[in-house]
Design a protein around this motif. Sequence first.
Motif, PDB file in Angstrom:
ATOM      1  N   GLU A   1       0.793  -1.243   0.000  1.00 52.84           N
ATOM      2  CA  GLU A   1       0.000   0.000   0.000  1.00 52.84           C
ATOM      3  C   GLU A   1       0.820   1.286   0.000  1.00 52.84           C
ATOM      4  O   GLU A   1       0.355   2.304   0.522  1.00 52.84           O
TER       5      GLU A   1
ATOM      6  N   TYR B   1      -3.343 -11.197  10.321  1.00 51.21           N
ATOM      7  CA  TYR B   1      -4.293 -10.710   9.314  1.00 51.21           C
ATOM      8  C   TYR B   1      -5.719 -11.198   9.581  1.00 51.21           C
ATOM      9  O   TYR B   1      -6.643 -10.406   9.700  1.00 51.21           O
TER      10      TYR B   1
ATOM     11  N   HIS C   1      -8.165  -3.852  -0.609  1.00 48.72           N
ATOM     12  CA  HIS C   1      -7.367  -3.887   0.622  1.00 48.72           C
ATOM     13  C   HIS C   1      -6.278  -2.815   0.596  1.00 48.72           C
ATOM     14  O   HIS C   1      -6.143  -2.024   1.535  1.00 48.72           O
TER      15      HIS C   1
ATOM     16  N   GLU D   1      -3.473  -4.144   9.738  1.00 43.63           N
ATOM     17  CA  GLU D   1      -3.839  -5.285   8.889  1.00 43.63           C
ATOM     18  C   GLU D   1      -5.189  -5.884   9.277  1.00 43.63           C
ATOM     19  O   GLU D   1      -6.005  -6.196   8.414  1.00 43.63           O
TER      20      GLU D   1
ATOM     21  N   HIS E   1      -5.974   0.749   2.839  1.00 44.54           N
ATOM     22  CA  HIS E   1      -4.839   1.086   3.705  1.00 44.54           C
ATOM     23  C   HIS E   1      -4.531   2.583   3.685  1.00 44.54           C
ATOM     24  O   HIS E   1      -3.892   3.085   4.603  1.00 44.54           O
TER      25      HIS E   1
HETATM   26 ZN    ZN Z   1      -2.481  -5.080   4.331  1.00 42.52          ZN
END
Ligand code: ZN
Length: 872
Positions: A263, A380, A296, A319, A300
Amino acid sequence: QAIYLSDYRPPAYRVEKTELTFDLDSHATRVKARLKLQRHPEYDAQAALTLYGHGLVTERVAIDGQTLLESEYRIDGDQLIIDQVPASCVLDTEVVIDPANNTALEGLYVSGPMFCTQCEPEGFRRITWYPDRPDVMAVFTTTVIGDRQRQPVLLSNGNPIERGELPNGRHFVTWEDPHPKPSYLFALVAGSLECVRDSFTTMSGREVALELWVEAQNLEKTDWAMASLKRAMVWDEQAYGREYDLDLFMIVAVDDFNMGAMENKGLNIFNSAAVLANPQTTTDATFQRIEGIVAHEYFHNWSGNRVTCRDWFQLALKEGFTVFRDQSFSSDINSAPVKRIEDAALLRTLQFAEDAGPTAHPVRPDHFIEISNFYTLTIYEKGAEIVRMLSNLLGEETFRRGSDLYFERFDGQAVRVEDFVETMAEVSGEDLTQFMRWYAQAGTPQLAANGDYDAEQRRFTLTIAQRTPPTPGQDDKKPLHVPVRMGLIAADGQPIELILGGESYGTDTVLHLREVEQQWVFDNVDEGAVPSLLRGLSAPVRLEYPWSRDELSHLMRFDEDGFNRWDATQRLALMAIEEMMVAHQRGELMALDARLIEAFRHLLREPTDDKAVLAEMLRLPSEAWIAEQQSHVDIDAIHGARRAAIEQLADNLFAEFESVYHANQQTEAYAPTPEQIASRSLKNVALSYLVANGEPEALNMALAQYEADHNMTDVRAALTLLAHSDRADLGDPAIRAFGERWAHDSLVMDQWFATQVTRPQADALERVRFLMNHPAFSIKNPNRVRALVGAFTQQNRVNFHRLDGEGYRLLADVVIELNRLNPEIAARMIVPLTRYHRLDDKRQALMRGELERIRKENLSRNVFEVVEKALA
Ligand code: ZN
Ligand code: ARG
């Protein structure tokens, strides 16, 4: 060697501004860094300046323009320490690095025709000397100098502010990123790339340029990622009120990448496998995976970049929250119950296994040797489950108020898990002190539930006890705050109104289990009620309840929670398979429970509007999940019994599967829509049963589907069935043709590798060894390694666990080689070798033997940490 959370100290010096200049060269890239430093008020003039660096050839270190003598600083391992520096000063350094020989793929490296970077978590120190820790946030200006011909495109974070020509065919671009960021979010990409452009208007009416950079041959695979990105941008505005904050957002696809994607601020870098797609080359599952990963990384930008982590122990702060956000996004635009089933299945098989193994760790670890080893399912996936529990406990609206406040309050800061949870406590008024234990305690909590019916009082009493098994270094566990979503289903299939202490809670409620054991008494319940517990997997726990098979069949049919209908099916199938495993061990005939056959017949015959869930219900529990339930894992019995169950279902229900197969043929053009994906999924499950039945007719159907060549989902499903059948006369030509046709496309070749080495036949291991010499294979490319070695060791349990130990030997050989080339991948690949604790003595000894052999090598920190834990 380990680093402890309790040793955290704020940095003595902050960086206000970072100016970088890269003079690119494959083997000798020169990096100049100018850092404007400011001493932290808590520290005095004695405070040393500590910079991190790895593999740098240091040519100059200067403070306020004065070059330091080598005696004026010291280099100690990965640290450069200057004992005294002014409270406010400018540090200049100049180093030379070798991107072309960087096989670890951390820092600046070469991938195909381009230079690219991966800095999270500690890759930036392989680029230049820096306070490479997430709580040091600076504004970056980056000048990239490259060859006009070979690197026409020069990218970094933020906005381009200047570009120009230089002597000797060189040119440069200067980028400025106005948002202060930690070094792990730095990125640079240079090379010969093509761009696909689009734009997005934010909710406040700002125009954002969207750019997707790829190698020319991949231009036809960019539509889906771009469309996914725009969906994600809209969703984050609507669901979280989060707007994008730069004028430009870029995504780059690179072939050599350790993970899925990264990210970096304004310049996300993706593994090409996680971004490139089209119907001819990509399966439905990958389309959905790409959509989720694009979202995702985009999410971020707020949960991670604007608000970042104080230190790497807080990794799950960004995360866990971001995974929860991407899961919610995918669930909103696809089949919500199937998304939950997939996420829960991943958690229950792989994360539970991690929790039960030697590398178990809390969602917020308190120490580590190598942080790269902690990009785990626990951080995660379990991290996301904790955020999901919070959202469920608080309710969506309060949770949203909490997240708004969190982003507002901590914008531009590097914070801790506590900051997030305390914000949620503040907006809700809930006491979340006990809840915080979820972050500190490793291991999967086990709930043992029991029901008791009192016919006279018409009362149903539910008792739930909790216990978390010990994990390495954590013997005593305290009770957790566990939300248990539940309902009661009446004998006639209707949901029962839940009355507790005279109050009605509707037909679905959340029980708060906080004690070691608790009871709930439901009034006004008729005989024959069946409890549906832990709906939607409302907490990341194992649950036992003594359901009879008839009760499970009842839940399968009547539970209004799609997830629990699926879960009941899994439980019923598991019981049947376990009983067949016993027969297998005794050498007796394995007969499948007729109730499962009848339940499946019912599923197949009853019309359903939820094909997606039906397809999931028809899949038997995976070998990995079955193994998770056993105190002693019998690899061969699991495989044999599961296989026999599939065959008997196929024999008994051939006609039913056949009509489902035909009813779900598609005529329209391929699109990865939820409706189409659902029917393809159902059709291909049906086909797998038909083929399992062994009728030549069924294999011909698979062959016809393969040859119809309609889309990769159908082709790959058919190819897998052919290649995994005993009919080499069908499988081999198909594999050969597929390999020739797609030789030019490395992502499809990854599928080709994986398909061959996951076959259950005894020659799978020889195929791995053979394919490792295939010209398209390279040990340096993580995708190839995962496709060949990862697929074999993680998805082909019978062959990896061969009793002659050859599977283990193969993996150890690969790990030893990777340890030198790419330690992060080595430490990931080794994991199956560490999961020996519940296997038979013979296999345990073989696996430990290979671990011992690896231990004799000169180990990277990554592999060392895993091997030590595994052999402890
Ligand atoms: Zn991530
Ligand atoms: N932050 C990235 C993501 O989850 C993953 C980066 C992992 N880096 C690593 N070296 N393991 O999107």
